[in-house]
Design a protein around this motif. Structure first.
Motif, PDB file in Angstrom:
ATOM      1  N   LEU A 176       3.407  10.722   0.114  1.00  0.00           N
ATOM      2  CA  LEU A 176       4.344  11.774  -0.306  1.00  0.00           C
ATOM      3  C   LEU A 176       5.039  11.725  -1.121  1.00  0.00           C
ATOM      4  O   LEU A 176       5.413  12.181  -1.998  1.00  0.00           O
ATOM      5  N   PRO A 177       5.831  10.700  -1.551  1.00  0.00           N
ATOM      6  CA  PRO A 177       6.876   9.714  -2.950  1.00  0.00           C
ATOM      7  C   PRO A 177       5.483  10.652  -4.148  1.00  0.00           C
ATOM      8  O   PRO A 177       6.004  11.474  -5.290  1.00  0.00           O
ATOM      9  N   GLN A 178       3.981   9.860  -4.263  1.00  0.00           N
ATOM     10  CA  GLN A 178       3.358  10.932  -5.112  1.00  0.00           C
ATOM     11  C   GLN A 178       2.631  12.660  -5.128  1.00  0.00           C
ATOM     12  O   GLN A 178       2.886  12.387  -6.005  1.00  0.00           O
ATOM     13  N   LEU A 179       3.100  12.835  -4.209  1.00  0.00           N
ATOM     14  CA  LEU A 179       2.802  14.163  -4.569  1.00  0.00           C
ATOM     15  C   LEU A 179       4.176  15.094  -5.465  1.00  0.00           C
ATOM     16  O   LEU A 179       3.936  15.866  -5.650  1.00  0.00           O
ATOM     17  N   MET A 180       5.022  14.752  -4.544  1.00  0.00           N
ATOM     18  CA  MET A 180       5.925  15.038  -5.058  1.00  0.00           C
ATOM     19  C   MET A 180       6.742  14.601  -6.206  1.00  0.00           C
ATOM     20  O   MET A 180       6.766  15.902  -7.000  1.00  0.00           O
TER      21      MET A 180
END
Length: 253
Positions: A157-161
């Motif tokens: 999730l952090p990488q995606l955002m």
């Protein structure tokens, strides 16, 4: 009429129909087949029909969301997928339907997407990401295509955002489908990357059951006030048939 003996099909693959878009899509039950979450995401996303816009679909899989979006805009759709087998399926679907001017695919890791698409250049991003954390437990299979698509093995999730924010223009919009049990993680990752949630819709199997999906619209550098919680969407009615709204989304009925 194209049949399952079409030379563009490989062993174990089949053709399904995206009825509203009149697109035949190549699928493989043993590798990857899209599900209702992709259809709901494509329906939820708001795209300019004629105004020029750059539209990118992250985690495209076999291209279902990208193909579904073609009915909503005259702009071309760019799909991004890391798994070569799925990119190959998506590109053969493009060839099969002769829609090269409408959809294209980039074979790339989202974490390296700025090598392919310029930062601050995209108007709209859609994404049906991996839902499940990369846990080392017995619920995970070997690293097959389905497991990579559903677990945060290559993208969390952090990488995606972070990459969503990097690509979007100021006030660009992103649309996600995910699981409600990760709601607070999603919001935290958005806020850490200049993405303000603006619309949220919870999806329920039917009335009386807990939500099992969530749709979220976010705006880059948007104001935090003004968040809208939309009316719930029920997949099935009391008879366990598709609800009227879902039938309209799926079939245009």
């Amino acid at each position: 009429m194209v049949t399952d003996k079409n030379p563009l099909l490989r062993e174990g693959e089949r053709l399904d129909i995206l009825k509203r878009e009149n697109i035949q899509i190549i699928q493989s039950p043993s590798v990857f087949s899209f599900s209702l979450d992709a259809v709901l995401l494509a329906d939820f996303a708001e795209l300019p029909r004629k105004r020029k816009a750059t539209i990118v679909d992250f985690c495209s899989g076999n291209g279902a969301v990208a193909f579904l979006l073609t009915g909503k805009t005259e702009n071309p759709i760019i799909g991004v997928e890391v798994q070569d087998r799925l990119v190959d399926m998506a590109k053969r679907t493009v060839q099969l339907n002769q829609i090269e001017e409408k959809v294209s695919f980039i074979h790339a890791d989202i974490n390296a997407i700025t090598e392919h698409i310029k930062p601050d250049s995209v108007d709209i991003i859609t994404c049906n990401p991996p839902y499940f954390k990369n846990l080392n437990d017995s619920t995970k299979n070997n690293l097959d295509a389905y497991t990579i698509a559903r677990h945060e093995i290559l993208l969390n999730l952090p990488q995606l955002m972070k990459k969503t924010s990097q690509l979007l223009k100021m006030n660009g919009k992103a649309y996600f489908v995910h699981r409600p049990d990760r709601f607070f993680e999603i919001l935290d990752a958005m806020r850490a990357n200049r993405l303000a949630p603006k619309k949220i819709r919870f999806i329920y199997p039917y009335e009386g059951k807990e939500a099992n999906m969530i749709l979220i619209e976010a705006i880059k550098d948007g104001k935090e006030e003004g968040l809208k919680i939309l009316s719930p969407l029920f997949i099935h009615d009391d008879s366990r048939a598709y609800s009227e709204e879902v039938k309209a989304i799926l079939f245009g009925e």
